[in-house]
Design an enzyme around this catalytic site. Structure first.
Site, PDB file in Angstrom:
ATOM      1  N   ARG A  24     -36.767  39.930  60.878  1.00  0.00           N
ATOM      2  CA  ARG A  24     -36.055  40.133  62.134  1.00  0.00           C
ATOM      3  C   ARG A  24     -34.661  39.546  61.958  1.00  0.00           C
ATOM      4  O   ARG A  24     -34.495  38.505  61.297  1.00  0.00           O
ATOM      5  CB  ARG A  24     -36.752  39.431  63.304  1.00  0.00           C
ATOM      6  CG  ARG A  24     -38.015  40.140  63.805  1.00  0.00           C
ATOM      7  CD  ARG A  24     -37.685  41.429  64.569  1.00  0.00           C
ATOM      8  NE  ARG A  24     -38.864  42.061  65.120  1.00  0.00           N
ATOM      9  CZ  ARG A  24     -39.562  43.039  64.516  1.00  0.00           C
ATOM     10  NH1 ARG A  24     -39.169  43.498  63.356  1.00  0.00           N
ATOM     11  NH2 ARG A  24     -40.609  43.575  65.101  1.00  0.00           N
ATOM     12  N   GLU A  64     -29.103  43.707  67.176  1.00  0.00           N
ATOM     13  CA  GLU A  64     -29.294  45.157  66.994  1.00  0.00           C
ATOM     14  C   GLU A  64     -29.027  45.887  68.298  1.00  0.00           C
ATOM     15  O   GLU A  64     -29.430  45.388  69.345  1.00  0.00           O
ATOM     16  CB  GLU A  64     -30.726  45.435  66.513  1.00  0.00           C
ATOM     17  CG  GLU A  64     -30.836  45.250  65.033  1.00  0.00           C
ATOM     18  CD  GLU A  64     -32.230  45.497  64.475  1.00  0.00           C
ATOM     19  OE1 GLU A  64     -32.900  46.427  64.945  1.00  0.00           O
ATOM     20  OE2 GLU A  64     -32.618  44.753  63.582  1.00  0.00           O
ATOM     21  N   HIS A 109     -32.842  49.340  60.306  1.00  0.00           N
ATOM     22  CA  HIS A 109     -34.226  48.958  60.670  1.00  0.00           C
ATOM     23  C   HIS A 109     -35.219  50.092  60.352  1.00  0.00           C
ATOM     24  O   HIS A 109     -35.943  50.571  61.233  1.00  0.00           O
ATOM     25  CB  HIS A 109     -34.290  48.590  62.165  1.00  0.00           C
ATOM     26  CG  HIS A 109     -35.425  47.659  62.507  1.00  0.00           C
ATOM     27  ND1 HIS A 109     -35.367  46.725  63.508  1.00  0.00           N
ATOM     28  CD2 HIS A 109     -36.683  47.540  61.981  1.00  0.00           C
ATOM     29  CE1 HIS A 109     -36.520  46.077  63.592  1.00  0.00           C
ATOM     30  NE2 HIS A 109     -37.337  46.549  62.678  1.00  0.00           N
TER      31      HIS A 109
HETATM   32  N1  LIG Z   1     -37.989  45.626  59.218  1.00  0.00           N
HETATM   33  C1  LIG Z   1     -39.091  46.220  59.664  1.00  0.00           C
HETATM   34  O1  LIG Z   1     -39.120  47.399  59.961  1.00  0.00           O
HETATM   35  C2  LIG Z   1     -40.349  45.424  59.756  1.00  0.00           C
HETATM   36  C3  LIG Z   1     -41.567  46.065  59.512  1.00  0.00           C
HETATM   37  C4  LIG Z   1     -42.734  45.325  59.622  1.00  0.00           C
HETATM   38  C5  LIG Z   1     -42.665  43.967  59.960  1.00  0.00           C
HETATM   39  N2  LIG Z   1     -41.468  43.399  60.183  1.00  0.00           N
HETATM   40  C6  LIG Z   1     -41.396  41.954  60.509  1.00  0.00           C
HETATM   41  O2  LIG Z   1     -42.096  41.243  59.491  1.00  0.00           O
HETATM   42  C7  LIG Z   1     -42.848  40.216  60.096  1.00  0.00           C
HETATM   43  C8  LIG Z   1     -43.982  39.811  59.197  1.00  0.00           C
HETATM   44  O3  LIG Z   1     -44.981  40.810  59.175  1.00  0.00           O
HETATM   45  P1  LIG Z   1     -46.385  40.563  58.455  1.00  0.00           P
HETATM   46  O4  LIG Z   1     -47.245  41.716  58.793  1.00  0.00           O
HETATM   47  O5  LIG Z   1     -46.176  40.217  57.031  1.00  0.00           O
HETATM   48  O6  LIG Z   1     -46.870  39.267  59.259  1.00  0.00           O
HETATM   49  P2  LIG Z   1     -47.818  38.103  58.762  1.00  0.00           P
HETATM   50  O7  LIG Z   1     -48.204  37.390  60.004  1.00  0.00           O
HETATM   51  O8  LIG Z   1     -48.867  38.632  57.863  1.00  0.00           O
HETATM   52  O9  LIG Z   1     -46.848  37.180  57.885  1.00  0.00           O
HETATM   53  C9  LIG Z   1     -45.907  36.308  58.418  1.00  0.00           C
HETATM   54  C10 LIG Z   1     -45.937  35.031  57.589  1.00  0.00           C
HETATM   55  O10 LIG Z   1     -44.864  34.185  58.012  1.00  0.00           O
HETATM   56  C11 LIG Z   1     -45.349  32.865  57.888  1.00  0.00           C
HETATM   57  N3  LIG Z   1     -44.513  31.955  58.695  1.00  0.00           N
HETATM   58  C12 LIG Z   1     -44.529  31.764  60.028  1.00  0.00           C
HETATM   59  N4  LIG Z   1     -43.632  30.818  60.353  1.00  0.00           N
HETATM   60  C13 LIG Z   1     -43.045  30.426  59.193  1.00  0.00           C
HETATM   61  C14 LIG Z   1     -42.050  29.476  58.887  1.00  0.00           C
HETATM   62  N5  LIG Z   1     -41.482  28.727  59.843  1.00  0.00           N
HETATM   63  N6  LIG Z   1     -41.673  29.338  57.605  1.00  0.00           N
HETATM   64  C15 LIG Z   1     -42.265  30.088  56.643  1.00  0.00           C
HETATM   65  N7  LIG Z   1     -43.227  30.988  56.869  1.00  0.00           N
HETATM   66  C16 LIG Z   1     -43.605  31.147  58.135  1.00  0.00           C
HETATM   67  C17 LIG Z   1     -46.781  32.941  58.392  1.00  0.00           C
HETATM   68  O11 LIG Z   1     -47.543  31.816  58.002  1.00  0.00           O
HETATM   69  C18 LIG Z   1     -47.243  34.228  57.754  1.00  0.00           C
HETATM   70  O12 LIG Z   1     -47.833  34.026  56.493  1.00  0.00           O
HETATM   71  C19 LIG Z   1     -43.258  40.810  61.451  1.00  0.00           C
HETATM   72  O13 LIG Z   1     -43.557  39.817  62.402  1.00  0.00           O
HETATM   73  C20 LIG Z   1     -42.049  41.617  61.843  1.00  0.00           C
HETATM   74  O14 LIG Z   1     -41.168  40.837  62.627  1.00  0.00           O
HETATM   75  C21 LIG Z   1     -40.306  44.094  60.095  1.00  0.00           C
HETATM   76  O1  LIG Z   2     -42.377  44.896  63.465  1.00  0.00           O
HETATM   77  C1  LIG Z   2     -42.380  46.056  63.066  1.00  0.00           C
HETATM   78  O2  LIG Z   2     -43.421  46.728  62.967  1.00  0.00           O
HETATM   79  C2  LIG Z   2     -41.101  46.703  62.619  1.00  0.00           C
HETATM   80  O3  LIG Z   2     -39.972  46.013  62.887  1.00  0.00           O
HETATM   81  C3  LIG Z   2     -40.989  48.159  62.855  1.00  0.00           C
HETATM   82  O4  LIG Z   2     -41.894  48.755  62.024  1.00  0.00           O
END
Ligand SMILES: NC(=O)c1ccc[n+]([C@@H]2O[C@H](COP(=O)([O-])OP(=O)(O)OC[C@H]3O[C@@H](n4cnc5c(N)ncnc54)[C@H](O)[C@@H]3O)[C@@H](O)[C@H]2O)c1
Ligand SMILES: O=C(O)[C@H](O)CO
EC number: 1.1.1.29
Length: 386
Positions: free
Chosen positions: A273, A302, A320
């Site tokens: 994010r 954004e 994004h």
């Molecule tokens: N750009 C995009 O289109 C897109 C797509 C999918 C997800 N995302 C973002 O990616 C994030 C992660 O997704 P995920 O499915 O891997 O989630 P997830 O919950 O599997 O992984 C997140 C990880 O971050 C760790 N974490 C939390 N706080 C932390 C900190 N202070 N320092 C270090 N690590 C920390 C958690 O322990 C966890 O292992 C989502 O929450 C979303 O915001 C973005």
């Molecule tokens: O959190 C998410 O899933 C992304 O930002 C969009 O896929």
């Protein structure tokens, strides 16, 4: 009062009214709702980000559930409006839900769904693409070529970084961070250093096993290290990719001081994010360190970029799109619809939100369960035995 918004209606006589604030990819999600007696209303307004007032108008007087988007502000106002309309279910079409006030939803008895499991690899692949594009200066080279500036091979033309044998750093080694780490370790034979609040044993075992495989084949093994602080990753890694959730502990996790700790020729990738990085500090750092490169999929405000970012040759910026593969986006729409449908029908919660394949099989009906409800415990919802 907001103007009425334009909508497309499916199955007008359906018993349950489900609203989607955006048209979503594929038709399976619509069919699944219709088959279970839902009237589906899709907002077709030509406006990318709907205001709270516009969403209230969409919710209307009677609404059983809403599928919403990460660009919308789902707080007290919307959950009280949904609750007044008799709604008990909301799902983001996203895995991240920092746009949702989950406590407010719980207060109104509304279940909040998200869509893990279908976007892990797709998002990790974009992070890997940005890492490669930054390392090998692909966007700059493409612009140079199209501008007609190429007049022959030169020893110094667009020299970048070799990844093999370098160290990849992952901050937030959850689903996506771990998938990205495996791609970079296996694909480019990079060593891994990661920082997370929790140990990722599966990831460590994977790198150990791959290292042993390489060694058995006469190649230098890859290694892994779990860093005890994030700064250790920043100091040691050549490529750093950010994958934590956004919350108050990760807001501006990468700031001026932390950027200064990174190697001068390091690459920083952000597909988590925007606010995880202090973007103003990043622009300044890019100006002062021309060999430092970034690949950004997400931005602090954004859809805007902070002043100066768009002018930086050492930044690659994309809008994004990390989860934007057809299979993933259709899967996200399906999971979001099934979260809402499952709550309306009183289904239990699926036991493992990371194992969503049974919901993706188009040849058989999905399990009678909500795939992923983040406030299921707070609401005391039962877990599926399937
Ligand atoms: N750009 C995009 O289109 C897109 C797509 C999918 C997800 N995302 C973002 O990616 C994030 C992660 O997704 P995920 O499915 O891997 O989630 P997830 O919950 O599997 O992984 C997140 C990880 O971050 C760790 N974490 C939390 N706080 C932390 C900190 N202070 N320092 C270090 N690590 C920390 C958690 O322990 C966890 O292992 C989502 O929450 C979303 O915001 C973005
Ligand atoms: O959190 C998410 O899933 C992304 O930002 C969009 O896929």
């Amino acid at each position: 009062m907001a103007k009425p918004v334009s909508i497309e209606v499916w199955n007008p006589n359906g018993k349950y009214r489900v609203v989607s604030t955006k048209p979503m990819p594929g038709t399976r999600w619509i069919n699944l709702l219709i088959q279970q007696d839902c009237r589906v209303e899709i907002c077709t307004q030509k406006k990318t980000i709907l205001s709270v007032e516009e969403i209230i108008a969409l919710i209307g007087d009677k609404c059983d559930g809403v599928i919403g988007q990460l660009t919308e502000d789902w707080g007290e106002t919307l959950f009280s409006a949904l609750s007044r309309a008799g709604g008990k279910a909301f799902s983001n079409m996203a895995v991240g839900y920092n746009n949702v006030d989950v406590n407010a939803a719980t207060k109104y008895g509304v279940a909040v769904g998200n869509t893990p499991g279908v976007l892990t690899e797709t998002t990790a692949e974009l992070a890997a693409s940005l890492s490669l594009s930054a390392a090998r200066r692909i966007v700059e080279a493409d612009e140079f070529m199209r501008a007609g500036l190429y007049d022959g091979w030169l020893p110094h033309l667009f020299v970048g970084n070799l990844l093999k044998g370098q160290t990849v750093g992952v901050i937030g080694a959850g689903r996506i961070g771990s998938a990205y780490a495996r791609m970079m370790v296996e694909g480019f034979k990079m060593n891994l250093i990661y920082f997370d609040l929790y140990q990722s044993t599966r990831l460590e075992k994977f790198v150990t096993a791959y290292g042993q495989f390489l060694k058995a084949n006469g190649e230098p093994p890859v290694t892994w290290k779990r860093a005890s602080t994030m700064d250790e990753v920043l100091r040691e890694a050549d490529v750093i990719s950010l994958h934590p959730i956004l919350d108050k502990t990760t807001y501006h996790l990468v700031n001026k001081e932390r950027l200064a700790k990174m190697k001068k020729e390091a690459i920083l990738v952000n597909c988590s994010r925007g606010p995880v990085v202090d973007e103003v500090a990043l622009v300044q750092h890019l100006k002062e360190n021309p060999m430092f490169r970034v690949g950004l999929d997400v931005f602090e405000d954004e859809p805007f970029m902070k002043p100066g970012l768009a002018d930086m040759k050492n930044a690659i910026v994309v809008p994004h799109i990390a989860s934007a593969s057809k299979w993933t986006r259709e899967g996200m729409a399906t999971l979001a619809a099934l979260n809402v449908l499952g709550k309306i029908k009183g289904y239990p919660i699926w036991g493992d939100p990371n194992r969503v394949e049974p919901f993706m099989n188009e040849k058989s009906p999905p399990p009678a369960a909500c795939p992923s409800i983040v406030n299921s415990k707070a609401l005391g919802l039962p877990v599926s035995k399937l």
